[in-house]
Design an enzyme around this catalytic site. Structure first.
Site, PDB file in Angstrom:
ATOM      1  N   LYS A 106      -2.329 -53.609 -56.141  1.00 38.08           N
ATOM      2  CA  LYS A 106      -2.712 -52.971 -54.872  1.00 38.08           C
ATOM      3  C   LYS A 106      -2.439 -51.485 -54.998  1.00 38.08           C
ATOM      4  CE  LYS A 106      -4.159 -54.510 -50.817  1.00 38.08           C
ATOM      5  NZ  LYS A 106      -4.912 -55.768 -50.677  1.00 38.08           N
ATOM      6  N   GLY A 220     -12.443 -54.647 -37.524  1.00 33.81           N
ATOM      7  CA  GLY A 220     -12.889 -53.873 -38.684  1.00 33.81           C
ATOM      8  C   GLY A 220     -13.952 -54.699 -39.403  1.00 33.81           C
ATOM      9  N   GLY A 223     -12.950 -58.637 -39.360  1.00 39.43           N
ATOM     10  CA  GLY A 223     -13.029 -59.255 -38.036  1.00 39.43           C
ATOM     11  C   GLY A 223     -14.465 -59.365 -37.556  1.00 39.43           C
TER      12      GLY A 223
HETATM   13  N1  GLU Z   1      -8.792 -55.697 -50.485  1.00 37.87           N
HETATM   14  C1  GLU Z   1      -9.306 -57.025 -50.585  1.00 37.87           C
HETATM   15  C2  GLU Z   1      -8.167 -58.029 -50.538  1.00 37.87           C
HETATM   16  O1  GLU Z   1      -7.100 -57.748 -50.035  1.00 37.87           O
HETATM   17  C3  GLU Z   1     -10.225 -57.209 -51.783  1.00 37.87           C
HETATM   18  C4  GLU Z   1      -9.634 -56.929 -53.117  1.00 37.87           C
HETATM   19  C5  GLU Z   1     -10.641 -56.936 -54.241  1.00 37.87           C
HETATM   20  O2  GLU Z   1     -11.811 -57.169 -53.992  1.00 37.87           O
HETATM   21  O3  GLU Z   1     -10.218 -56.668 -55.369  1.00 37.87           O
HETATM   22  O4  GLU Z   1      -8.312 -59.152 -50.924  1.00 37.87           O
END
Ligand code: GLU
Length: 410
Positions: A106, A220, A223
């Site tokens: 992340k 967002g 949702g």
């Molecule tokens: N941000 C999204 C999640 O929390 C997608 C992550 C991604 O596609 O790599 O799952």
């Protein structure tokens, strides 16, 4: 949130431990999962109002035993190292639950993007991409959008990264616009995946679609698409809210009309608070905003029969325990919102092969993956007599532990 994520892993690993003869190696694997493999942090500099300003930035790579690191990047004033670490850990579990070949990561920048102009946002995205460039790549770490980031942000980052390496590499970022190698169906993927989960849950439990009501907290991308697609499938969406408050109508809300108002920058016709939305007498409550919205302070007032977690980490561990004891099913985030990263996976596959799928194929393959993940979890839940979250953790930890053992990392 970090403490809760780590506690969850420790707690659920005790159920899984029974399946391993070599308890010592198993414990080593779980201990390794509690710690991310790499924490990249530093200050990035951005031109704001003609002056250089610095912002704290992170990329945390949790575990790549099952495949390259994967996970979104968020721009939010409340980003902290602990939160990014917890979310990176959740991404590892999420990819393992969906059975897609990635580890978790992340990224985040402590910034309020609503205060930036378009040029400043571009500068922020470029600076961040330069900052993480040495650590990412199609077989290393593949970032994507998350809170307050989108296809435009991914485009700026991709351009910066490709310039730096002197090579086109569309598969290094997912969530891109179609013009730059994005996938059909990626925008609505998280909401669509959640609705497939809603549908299979209802069928598994014999709940009738027509007589089910849904309230969605958060308006967002996630949702909105969840509400829109649930409605299209015949569920009655009676409430939806953004950070300012909610709109409630027993007969059902007009999701598209409310989205139009939002896009035009107009106020929603708010008639309930966010806390009131949580306490509505409905079938499905869908937290789709930020983490920690269901806490020990409001959980006692929840009257929904089932919770489908579309946000990451919306339920605190105390609240989760309470819900389990009350017999309210919680379909956990790592399953319910895995549609986003699953279609990111399809996007990456399409980039690697250079062959692009139809939207029908994307949705069909998404449905297959998410329905299988649900059924696998449902089987473990029934067999081990544990919660949905327990079963999802059991499966994902097992897949991670096995990969680490095969590699001889532990
Ligand atoms: N941000 C999204 C999640 O929390 C997608 C992550 C991604 O596609 O790599 O799952």
């Amino acid at each position: 949130m970090l403490a809760a994520a780590l506690k969850q892993i420790k707690d659920y690993s005790s159920v899984l431990a029974e399946d391993y003869e070599d308890k010592k190696t198993f414990k080593k694997a779980i201990d390794a999962i509690l710690i991310p493999q790499r924490i990249i942090k530093g200050k990035i500099s951005v031109n704001v109002d003609g002056k250089k300003k610095t912002f704290q930035a992170f990329r945390i790579q949790h575990n790549d035993a099952r495949g390259p690191f994967k996970g979104g990047i968020r721009f939010h004033p409340n980003v902290t190292e602990d939160e990014v670490r917890a979310l990176a850990t959740l991404m590892s579990l999420k990819c393992a639950v969906a059975g897609i070949p990635y580890g978790g990561a992340k990224g985040g920048v402590v910034v309020d993007p609503s205060k930036l102009s378009k040029d400043e946002l571009k500068d922020l995205s470029t600076s961040y991409a330069k900052f993480i460039a040495p650590y990412i790549g199609v077989w290393r770490d593949v970032p994507a959008p998350d809170v307050n980031t989108d296809g435009q942000v991914m485009s700026w980052m991709l351009e910066t990264y490709e310039k730096k390496i002197g090579l086109l590499s569309p598969g290094t970022f997912t969530g891109k616009p179609l013009e730059l190698g994005g996938s059909l169906g990626r925008t609505e993927a998280t909401g669509q995946g959640g609705v497939f989960v809603l549908d299979v849950y209802a069928r598994a439990k014999g709940i009738k679609v027509k007589s089910s009501t849904v309230a969605v907290q958060g308006f967002g991308n996630v949702g909105f698409w969840f509400a829109k697609l649930a409605k299209e499938l015949g569920f009655r969406v009676v409430a939806i809210s953004d950070s300012k408050g909610g709109v409630y109508d027993k007969k059902g809300v007009d999701v598209d009309k409310l989205m139009r108002l939002k896009e035009e920058g107009k106020m929603l016709p708010i008639n309930i608070t966010n806390d009131e939305l949580l306490t509505l007498p409905i079938t499905f409550l869908v937290p789709a905003a930020l983490e920690n919205s269901i806490t020990k302070d409001n959980v006692g007032k929840i009257r929904a029969k089932v919770i489908i977690e579309m946000a990451n980490g919306p339920t605190t561990s105390e609240a989760d325990k309470y819900l389990y004891e009350k017999g309210i099913d919680v379909v956990p985030d790592i399953l319910a919102n895995s549609g986003g990263v699953t279609v990111s996976y399809f996007e990456w596959v399409q980039n690697l092969s250079g062959y692009y799928w139809t939207k029908e194929r994307v949705n069909l393959e998404l449905k297959n993956i998410i329905t299988k993940a649900f059924m696998d979890i449902y089987k473990v839940k029934t067999l081990k007599k544990i919660s949905f979250r327990g079963a999802a953790n059991y499966l994902s930890l097992k897949r991670m532990v096995d990969a680490m053992m095969l590699r001889g990392r532990v």
